[in-house]
Each structure stands twice: as structure tokens, then as C-alpha cells.
Design a protein around this motif. Structure first.
Motif, PDB file in Angstrom:
ATOM      1  N   MET A 155      31.017  31.124  56.362  1.00  0.00           N
ATOM      2  CA  MET A 155      31.434  31.714  55.145  1.00  0.00           C
ATOM      3  C   MET A 155      32.726  32.328  54.940  1.00  0.00           C
ATOM      4  N   ASP A 156      33.258  32.084  53.718  1.00  0.00           N
ATOM      5  CA  ASP A 156      34.411  32.799  53.511  1.00  0.00           C
ATOM      6  C   ASP A 156      34.748  34.380  53.625  1.00  0.00           C
ATOM      7  N   SER A 157      35.577  34.643  54.172  1.00  0.00           N
ATOM      8  CA  SER A 157      35.637  36.160  54.191  1.00  0.00           C
ATOM      9  C   SER A 157      36.614  36.556  53.286  1.00  0.00           C
ATOM     10  N   TYR A 158      36.362  37.127  52.247  1.00  0.00           N
ATOM     11  CA  TYR A 158      36.918  37.757  51.154  1.00  0.00           C
ATOM     12  C   TYR A 158      37.149  39.093  51.058  1.00  0.00           C
ATOM     13  N   VAL A 159      38.392  39.786  50.880  1.00  0.00           N
ATOM     14  CA  VAL A 159      38.533  41.258  50.695  1.00  0.00           C
ATOM     15  C   VAL A 159      39.194  41.334  49.272  1.00  0.00           C
ATOM     16  N   GLU A 160      38.992  42.814  49.050  1.00  0.00           N
ATOM     17  CA  GLU A 160      39.210  43.289  47.778  1.00  0.00           C
ATOM     18  C   GLU A 160      40.819  43.626  47.658  1.00  0.00           C
ATOM     19  N   LEU A 161      41.562  42.823  46.909  1.00  0.00           N
ATOM     20  CA  LEU A 161      42.787  43.068  46.860  1.00  0.00           C
ATOM     21  C   LEU A 161      43.563  44.145  45.791  1.00  0.00           C
ATOM     22  N   TYR A 162      42.842  44.046  44.742  1.00  0.00           N
ATOM     23  CA  TYR A 162      43.320  44.825  43.631  1.00  0.00           C
ATOM     24  C   TYR A 162      42.232  44.985  42.271  1.00  0.00           C
ATOM     25  N   ARG A 163      42.390  46.096  41.717  1.00  0.00           N
ATOM     26  CA  ARG A 163      41.425  46.113  40.629  1.00  0.00           C
ATOM     27  C   ARG A 163      42.418  46.231  39.251  1.00  0.00           C
ATOM     28  N   ALA A 164      41.919  45.348  38.353  1.00  0.00           N
ATOM     29  CA  ALA A 164      42.912  45.318  37.257  1.00  0.00           C
ATOM     30  C   ALA A 164      42.102  46.000  36.063  1.00  0.00           C
ATOM     31  N   ALA A 165      42.883  46.477  35.029  1.00  0.00           N
ATOM     32  CA  ALA A 165      42.383  47.183  33.848  1.00  0.00           C
ATOM     33  C   ALA A 165      41.550  46.220  33.219  1.00  0.00           C
ATOM     34  N   ASN A 166      41.736  44.994  33.129  1.00  0.00           N
ATOM     35  CA  ASN A 166      41.295  44.129  32.157  1.00  0.00           C
ATOM     36  C   ASN A 166      41.420  42.586  32.620  1.00  0.00           C
ATOM     37  N   MET A 167      40.971  41.709  31.993  1.00  0.00           N
ATOM     38  CA  MET A 167      40.887  40.405  32.251  1.00  0.00           C
ATOM     39  C   MET A 167      42.057  39.699  32.211  1.00  0.00           C
ATOM     40  N   ILE A 168      42.990  40.280  31.048  1.00  0.00           N
ATOM     41  CA  ILE A 168      44.183  39.589  30.776  1.00  0.00           C
ATOM     42  C   ILE A 168      45.368  40.054  32.095  1.00  0.00           C
ATOM     43  N   GLU A 169      45.334  41.188  32.455  1.00  0.00           N
ATOM     44  CA  GLU A 169      46.077  41.633  33.542  1.00  0.00           C
ATOM     45  C   GLU A 169      45.553  40.933  34.910  1.00  0.00           C
ATOM     46  N   ALA A 170      44.405  40.746  35.160  1.00  0.00           N
ATOM     47  CA  ALA A 170      43.796  40.060  36.112  1.00  0.00           C
ATOM     48  C   ALA A 170      44.245  38.722  36.295  1.00  0.00           C
ATOM     49  N   HIS A 171      44.257  37.792  35.133  1.00  0.00           N
ATOM     50  CA  HIS A 171      44.626  36.628  35.248  1.00  0.00           C
ATOM     51  C   HIS A 171      46.144  36.457  35.482  1.00  0.00           C
ATOM     52  N   ALA A 172      46.817  37.603  34.894  1.00  0.00           N
ATOM     53  CA  ALA A 172      48.532  37.314  34.971  1.00  0.00           C
ATOM     54  C   ALA A 172      48.890  37.450  36.779  1.00  0.00           C
ATOM     55  N   VAL A 173      47.971  38.351  37.310  1.00  0.00           N
ATOM     56  CA  VAL A 173      48.226  38.535  38.862  1.00  0.00           C
ATOM     57  C   VAL A 173      47.594  37.289  39.759  1.00  0.00           C
ATOM     58  N   LYS A 174      46.536  36.704  39.138  1.00  0.00           N
ATOM     59  CA  LYS A 174      45.851  35.654  39.664  1.00  0.00           C
ATOM     60  C   LYS A 174      46.781  34.445  39.471  1.00  0.00           C
ATOM     61  N   GLY A 175      47.422  34.225  38.637  1.00  0.00           N
ATOM     62  CA  GLY A 175      48.449  33.253  38.131  1.00  0.00           C
ATOM     63  C   GLY A 175      49.773  33.294  39.283  1.00  0.00           C
ATOM     64  N   TYR A 176      50.096  34.522  39.285  1.00  0.00           N
ATOM     65  CA  TYR A 176      51.433  34.720  40.158  1.00  0.00           C
ATOM     66  C   TYR A 176      51.021  34.516  41.601  1.00  0.00           C
ATOM     67  N   LEU A 177      49.553  34.911  42.041  1.00  0.00           N
ATOM     68  CA  LEU A 177      49.673  34.624  43.501  1.00  0.00           C
ATOM     69  C   LEU A 177      49.258  33.423  43.802  1.00  0.00           C
ATOM     70  N   GLU A 178      48.663  32.577  42.788  1.00  0.00           N
ATOM     71  CA  GLU A 178      48.477  31.030  42.834  1.00  0.00           C
ATOM     72  C   GLU A 178      49.526  30.475  43.089  1.00  0.00           C
ATOM     73  N   GLN A 179      50.600  30.878  42.363  1.00  0.00           N
ATOM     74  CA  GLN A 179      51.896  30.156  42.245  1.00  0.00           C
ATOM     75  C   GLN A 179      52.515  30.214  43.720  1.00  0.00           C
ATOM     76  N   HIS A 180      52.166  31.053  44.531  1.00  0.00           N
ATOM     77  CA  HIS A 180      52.656  31.266  45.636  1.00  0.00           C
ATOM     78  C   HIS A 180      51.321  30.772  46.796  1.00  0.00           C
TER      79      HIS A 180
END
Ligand SMILES: [Zn+2]
Length: 102
Positions: A1-26
Motif C-alpha cells: 500500500m502506498d504511504s502518502y503523507v499530507e504536504l499542504y492544505r490549500a485554501a481552495n481548489m484553484i490553489e490546490a491544483h496550481a500547487v499540484k501542477g507545479y509539483l508534477e512538473q518536477h
């Protein structure tokens, strides 16, 4: 089973997806929790909904470093010359062309 940990709490979905996109670029896989809530969660007002970003534990420290860099890039700065607020990605004031004070 994957072991996921919480990285960050975003204020809203827009911010969440911006951060997600940035991390996935890396190359870091991100899970977003909070968008698929049904049932009881529907009682919560949308504005107060937090979105949680999870990453694999083995990527946690790398992801945190990237997140800090992302936030620094985004941090607005105020122009000392004219007082204008500039987005973090502007290297000089968009209004008067002055450079930010370090
Ligand atoms: Zn300025």
C-alpha cells in the motif's frame, strides 16, 4: 500500500491544483483530497472547505522544498519607489520599473 503523507492544505481548489501542477512538473505525484467529498460534507459551506495535498512519503522532503520555492516565487512584493503591489514573478515593478529592495 502506498504511504502518502499530507504536504499542504490549500485554501481552495484553484490553489490546490496550481500547487499540484507545479509539483508534477518536477516529477512528484500529488493526490488532492477534498474535491470528491459527498454526503455529509455537503453541509459545509464551500468557502470553508480545505483541500489537502498528499505526496508519497519518499517524496516528502523534496516536495516541501519545491513548495517553499513555489511560495517564494508567488509572494507579492511592494515597490519601495511607488508603493505598487507586484506579483512575485515580476522582477521589476510593473508600474515604475524599479527593482525590489532585497
Ligand atoms: Zn514601482
Amino acid at each position: 500500500m502506498d504511504s502518502y503523507v499530507e504536504l499542504y492544505r490549500a485554501a481552495n481548489m484553484i490553489e490546490a491544483h496550481a500547487v499540484k501542477g507545479y509539483l508534477e512538473q518536477h516529477g512528484i505525484l500529488v493526490r488532492v483530497l477534498g474535491e470528491a467529498l459527498g454526503g455529509a460534507a455537503g453541509e459545509l459551506p464551500v468557502e470553508s472547505q480545505e483541500v489537502r495535498l498528499l505526496v508519497e512519503r519518499r517524496h516528502q522532503s523534496e516536495a516541501l522544498t519545491l513548495l517553499q520555492r513555489y511560495q517564494q516565487e508567488l509572494a507579492p512584493w511592494q515597490c519601495a519607489a511607488c508603493g505598487e503591489q507586484n506579483d512575485g514573478h515580476f522582477e521589476v515593478c510593473w508600474r515604475c520599473g524599479a527593482e525590489p529592495e532585497a
